[in-house]
Each structure stands twice: as structure tokens, then as C-alpha cells.
Design a protein around this motif. Sequence first.
Motif, PDB file in Angstrom:
ATOM      1  N   ILE A 153      18.643  16.277  16.328  1.00 40.23           N
ATOM      2  CA  ILE A 153      17.346  16.922  16.567  1.00 40.23           C
ATOM      3  C   ILE A 153      16.614  17.116  15.240  1.00 40.23           C
ATOM      4  O   ILE A 153      15.409  16.900  15.138  1.00 40.23           O
ATOM      5  CB  ILE A 153      17.555  18.282  17.276  1.00 40.23           C
ATOM      6  CG1 ILE A 153      18.095  18.057  18.683  1.00 40.23           C
ATOM      7  CG2 ILE A 153      16.249  19.073  17.326  1.00 40.23           C
ATOM      8  CD1 ILE A 153      17.138  17.354  19.622  1.00 40.23           C
ATOM      9  N   LYS A 154      17.363  17.522  14.194  1.00 37.93           N
ATOM     10  CA  LYS A 154      16.735  17.771  12.890  1.00 37.93           C
ATOM     11  C   LYS A 154      16.139  16.494  12.308  1.00 37.93           C
ATOM     12  O   LYS A 154      15.033  16.489  11.772  1.00 37.93           O
ATOM     13  CB  LYS A 154      17.764  18.351  11.907  1.00 37.93           C
ATOM     14  CG  LYS A 154      18.022  19.825  12.078  1.00 37.93           C
ATOM     15  CD  LYS A 154      18.938  20.331  10.986  1.00 37.93           C
ATOM     16  CE  LYS A 154      19.151  21.841  11.111  1.00 37.93           C
ATOM     17  NZ  LYS A 154      20.044  22.345  10.058  1.00 37.93           N
ATOM     18  N   THR A 155      16.883  15.392  12.393  1.00 38.87           N
ATOM     19  CA  THR A 155      16.398  14.107  11.866  1.00 38.87           C
ATOM     20  C   THR A 155      15.180  13.645  12.646  1.00 38.87           C
ATOM     21  O   THR A 155      14.194  13.193  12.067  1.00 38.87           O
ATOM     22  CB  THR A 155      17.506  13.040  11.967  1.00 38.87           C
ATOM     23  OG1 THR A 155      18.685  13.549  11.356  1.00 38.87           O
ATOM     24  CG2 THR A 155      17.094  11.755  11.275  1.00 38.87           C
ATOM     25  N   HIS A 156      15.258  13.769  13.982  1.00 37.02           N
ATOM     26  CA  HIS A 156      14.156  13.391  14.871  1.00 37.02           C
ATOM     27  C   HIS A 156      12.903  14.189  14.512  1.00 37.02           C
ATOM     28  O   HIS A 156      11.810  13.639  14.362  1.00 37.02           O
ATOM     29  CB  HIS A 156      14.592  13.669  16.316  1.00 37.02           C
ATOM     30  CG  HIS A 156      13.498  13.622  17.325  1.00 37.02           C
ATOM     31  ND1 HIS A 156      12.952  12.450  17.780  1.00 37.02           N
ATOM     32  CD2 HIS A 156      12.842  14.615  17.975  1.00 37.02           C
ATOM     33  CE1 HIS A 156      12.012  12.726  18.667  1.00 37.02           C
ATOM     34  NE2 HIS A 156      11.918  14.026  18.795  1.00 37.02           N
ATOM     35  N   ARG A 157      13.072  15.495  14.319  1.00 36.21           N
ATOM     36  CA  ARG A 157      11.924  16.358  14.035  1.00 36.21           C
ATOM     37  C   ARG A 157      11.352  16.066  12.643  1.00 36.21           C
ATOM     38  O   ARG A 157      10.145  16.041  12.446  1.00 36.21           O
ATOM     39  CB  ARG A 157      12.365  17.824  14.141  1.00 36.21           C
ATOM     40  CG  ARG A 157      11.186  18.774  14.181  1.00 36.21           C
ATOM     41  CD  ARG A 157      11.646  20.198  14.262  1.00 36.21           C
ATOM     42  NE  ARG A 157      12.195  20.529  15.568  1.00 36.21           N
ATOM     43  CZ  ARG A 157      12.701  21.730  15.852  1.00 36.21           C
ATOM     44  NH1 ARG A 157      12.734  22.666  14.940  1.00 36.21           N
ATOM     45  NH2 ARG A 157      13.166  21.982  17.045  1.00 36.21           N
ATOM     46  N   LEU A 158      12.244  15.821  11.668  1.00 37.53           N
ATOM     47  CA  LEU A 158      11.775  15.538  10.304  1.00 37.53           C
ATOM     48  C   LEU A 158      11.051  14.188  10.246  1.00 37.53           C
ATOM     49  O   LEU A 158      10.026  14.055   9.564  1.00 37.53           O
ATOM     50  CB  LEU A 158      12.965  15.541   9.332  1.00 37.53           C
ATOM     51  CG  LEU A 158      12.623  15.453   7.846  1.00 37.53           C
ATOM     52  CD1 LEU A 158      11.689  16.598   7.440  1.00 37.53           C
ATOM     53  CD2 LEU A 158      13.893  15.500   7.002  1.00 37.53           C
ATOM     54  N   LEU A 159      11.560  13.208  10.977  1.00 40.15           N
ATOM     55  CA  LEU A 159      10.893  11.899  11.012  1.00 40.15           C
ATOM     56  C   LEU A 159       9.514  12.025  11.654  1.00 40.15           C
ATOM     57  O   LEU A 159       8.529  11.477  11.132  1.00 40.15           O
ATOM     58  CB  LEU A 159      11.764  10.890  11.777  1.00 40.15           C
ATOM     59  CG  LEU A 159      11.218   9.458  11.893  1.00 40.15           C
ATOM     60  CD1 LEU A 159      10.925   8.874  10.518  1.00 40.15           C
ATOM     61  CD2 LEU A 159      12.218   8.575  12.642  1.00 40.15           C
ATOM     62  N   ASN A 160       9.440  12.755  12.750  1.00 42.29           N
ATOM     63  CA  ASN A 160       8.135  12.976  13.400  1.00 42.29           C
ATOM     64  C   ASN A 160       7.184  13.733  12.480  1.00 42.29           C
ATOM     65  O   ASN A 160       5.987  13.420  12.416  1.00 42.29           O
ATOM     66  CB  ASN A 160       8.313  13.759  14.704  1.00 42.29           C
ATOM     67  CG  ASN A 160       8.755  12.875  15.841  1.00 42.29           C
ATOM     68  OD1 ASN A 160       8.945  11.677  15.648  1.00 42.29           O
ATOM     69  ND2 ASN A 160       8.949  13.447  17.007  1.00 42.29           N
ATOM     70  N   LYS A 199       7.204  20.602  18.415  1.00 43.67           N
ATOM     71  CA  LYS A 199       8.069  20.388  19.577  1.00 43.67           C
ATOM     72  C   LYS A 199       8.754  19.021  19.452  1.00 43.67           C
ATOM     73  O   LYS A 199       8.275  18.154  18.729  1.00 43.67           O
ATOM     74  CB  LYS A 199       7.237  20.454  20.860  1.00 43.67           C
ATOM     75  CG  LYS A 199       6.658  21.840  21.110  1.00 43.67           C
ATOM     76  CD  LYS A 199       5.751  21.853  22.324  1.00 43.67           C
ATOM     77  CE  LYS A 199       5.168  23.256  22.513  1.00 43.67           C
ATOM     78  NZ  LYS A 199       4.166  23.294  23.587  1.00 43.67           N
ATOM     79  N   ASP A 200       9.858  18.858  20.169  1.00 42.84           N
ATOM     80  CA  ASP A 200      10.649  17.625  20.051  1.00 42.84           C
ATOM     81  C   ASP A 200      10.375  16.651  21.192  1.00 42.84           C
ATOM     82  O   ASP A 200      11.213  15.837  21.534  1.00 42.84           O
ATOM     83  CB  ASP A 200      12.144  17.977  20.031  1.00 42.84           C
ATOM     84  CG  ASP A 200      12.483  18.850  18.848  1.00 42.84           C
ATOM     85  OD1 ASP A 200      11.946  18.584  17.753  1.00 42.84           O
ATOM     86  OD2 ASP A 200      13.262  19.798  19.025  1.00 42.84           O
ATOM     87  N   THR A 201       9.200  16.754  21.783  1.00 43.19           N
ATOM     88  CA  THR A 201       8.922  15.941  22.965  1.00 43.19           C
ATOM     89  C   THR A 201       8.317  14.577  22.629  1.00 43.19           C
ATOM     90  O   THR A 201       8.271  13.694  23.472  1.00 43.19           O
ATOM     91  CB  THR A 201       7.945  16.685  23.904  1.00 43.19           C
ATOM     92  OG1 THR A 201       6.814  17.089  23.133  1.00 43.19           O
ATOM     93  CG2 THR A 201       8.604  17.897  24.521  1.00 43.19           C
ATOM     94  N   VAL A 202       7.829  14.416  21.392  1.00 42.42           N
ATOM     95  CA  VAL A 202       7.155  13.170  21.028  1.00 42.42           C
ATOM     96  C   VAL A 202       8.186  12.150  20.556  1.00 42.42           C
ATOM     97  O   VAL A 202       9.121  12.488  19.822  1.00 42.42           O
ATOM     98  CB  VAL A 202       6.102  13.421  19.921  1.00 42.42           C
ATOM     99  CG1 VAL A 202       5.348  12.134  19.606  1.00 42.42           C
ATOM    100  CG2 VAL A 202       5.145  14.514  20.328  1.00 42.42           C
ATOM    101  N   SER A 203       8.002  10.904  20.960  1.00 43.93           N
ATOM    102  CA  SER A 203       8.917   9.837  20.578  1.00 43.93           C
ATOM    103  C   SER A 203       8.773   9.502  19.090  1.00 43.93           C
ATOM    104  O   SER A 203       7.659   9.305  18.598  1.00 43.93           O
ATOM    105  CB  SER A 203       8.607   8.600  21.426  1.00 43.93           C
ATOM    106  OG  SER A 203       8.997   7.433  20.753  1.00 43.93           O
TER     107      SER A 203
END
Lengths: 106, 149
Positions: free
Chosen positions: A3-10, A71-75
Motif C-alpha cells: 500500500i505504501k509503495t502504491h501510494r508513494l508512486l501515485n 486515497k488508494d483507489t486510483v490505479s
Amino acid sequence: MTIKTHRLLNATALATILAVLLVALLTIIGEEYAPLKNWLKNTFSHHWLGKSELSIALFGVTTLLVYFIGKDTVSSVKMVWAALVATVLSAGAMCIFFALHLLHLV
Amino acid sequence: MNSFTTLMLVAHVIFGLFGVAAIHFAYMQLIRSHPPYRLVTWSAWSSVFLFFTSWITGAYYYVVYYGASVKPVILAGDYPWAHQFFMEAKEHVFILIPFLAIVSALGAHALGHHETSELKRAVSWTMLLTILLGIGVAASGILISGAVR
């Protein structure tokens, strides 16, 4: 992907979109509207330093804001593609603008 | 040009070229069927460091020396368009590269945790765009240097 990597990349992808668009806007509008370029010169000692520092600041603030409150909803895939497209548009707009400027068309 | 300014110009060029080389290496490893993600990530982060160092050293040369001593010579010479188009475009497109390199590095890091073909394709194209912009900026720098003489 965590989740952290996903959020940081976004967060960095969105920050990149905003930073590259800011550079293009400050550059093109600054060439056409002298008070903006003068403000950059007077505030940052050089217009290019102003664009550099403002884009870094916007990138940093956006990354932190989106990382901590986003939020973590975006691809992530869509965000990376969006950053790529924004960079192409920004670079293309500036190159076309300076070509037109060279030809005295703007 | 004093020796410190010369050093900054040389550092700007070398760090920039090594930045392009590092992201190119990361790209070539990423498009393999089984990419070594630790190496891809490490190489991509190296390019981020190199691009930012090139940015700082280039800023010193550009702000302290170029505008006062090089730009007037180019504008008064046979190739004023070298500044009017290539330098103007180069100095601004350059700013975009480090941000794109950060997205590339984080994308590589994310792929190392969980590989998906969609994200791999997006990160590959991001790295390729970073390389192409870097090559364009470097080629413009060569052209501008030639216009001074």
C-alpha cells in the motif's frame, strides 16, 4: 505492491504532472506576460531558478499531501501513464512555443 | 571563465550524461523477460541522483556565466537560433527530466514488489521518454556549444 509503495508512486506521479505543467505554464506565460517573468527574476534572482525552485516545491508538497491524505483507489498504472503524457505535452508545448517565437509568430 | 565555473560546466555535462546512461541501463534491464529488479531500481535511483546533481551544477554555470558571457556571443553570431530555440527549449525541458526519473525509479521499486505487465509497460515507456528527453537535451547542448565558436 505494498500500500505504501502504491501510494508513494501515485503521489509522485501526480506531483510530476503538476510540476511539469507548472514549468510549461510559467515558461510560456512568462515569455508573453513580462510582469510574471520579472516577478520570477526579482523573487528568485533568475527566472529559471524561480521555475526550478517552484516546481521542486510543488512536487514536494504534492507528494507529501497525496501520500499522507490521499486515497488508494486510483490505479498506479493510470497515474504513471498520466505523468508520461503530461511530460510529453509540457515538453512539446514549450518546444512549439519557442519555435513559434523564433519565427516571430508569437 | 574561471576554473570553478569550468568545473561546474564539466560536472553538469558529465553528471547529465551518466544520468542518461544510468536510466538507459535500467530500461535495458527492465525490458528483459525476467528483469533483475534490484539492479533496475538501483540504476534508476542513481539516475535521479545524477540528474539532480547535473541540475545544481548546471544552474550555477547557467545563472552565473551563460547569460552574461555566452548568450550575447551566440545572439551576435551566425547562429542566433541556437540560443533562441535550442537553449530556451533545453533549459526548460531539462527541468522535467528529474521528476520523470523519480517516477521511473519508484515504478521499478513497485515492480520489484509485485510485477504486473501493465505497470511494467508504463514504467518502461516512462524510462524511454526520460532517455529520449535526456538525449535531446544533450544534443542541444552540443549544438549550442558549437554556435559559440
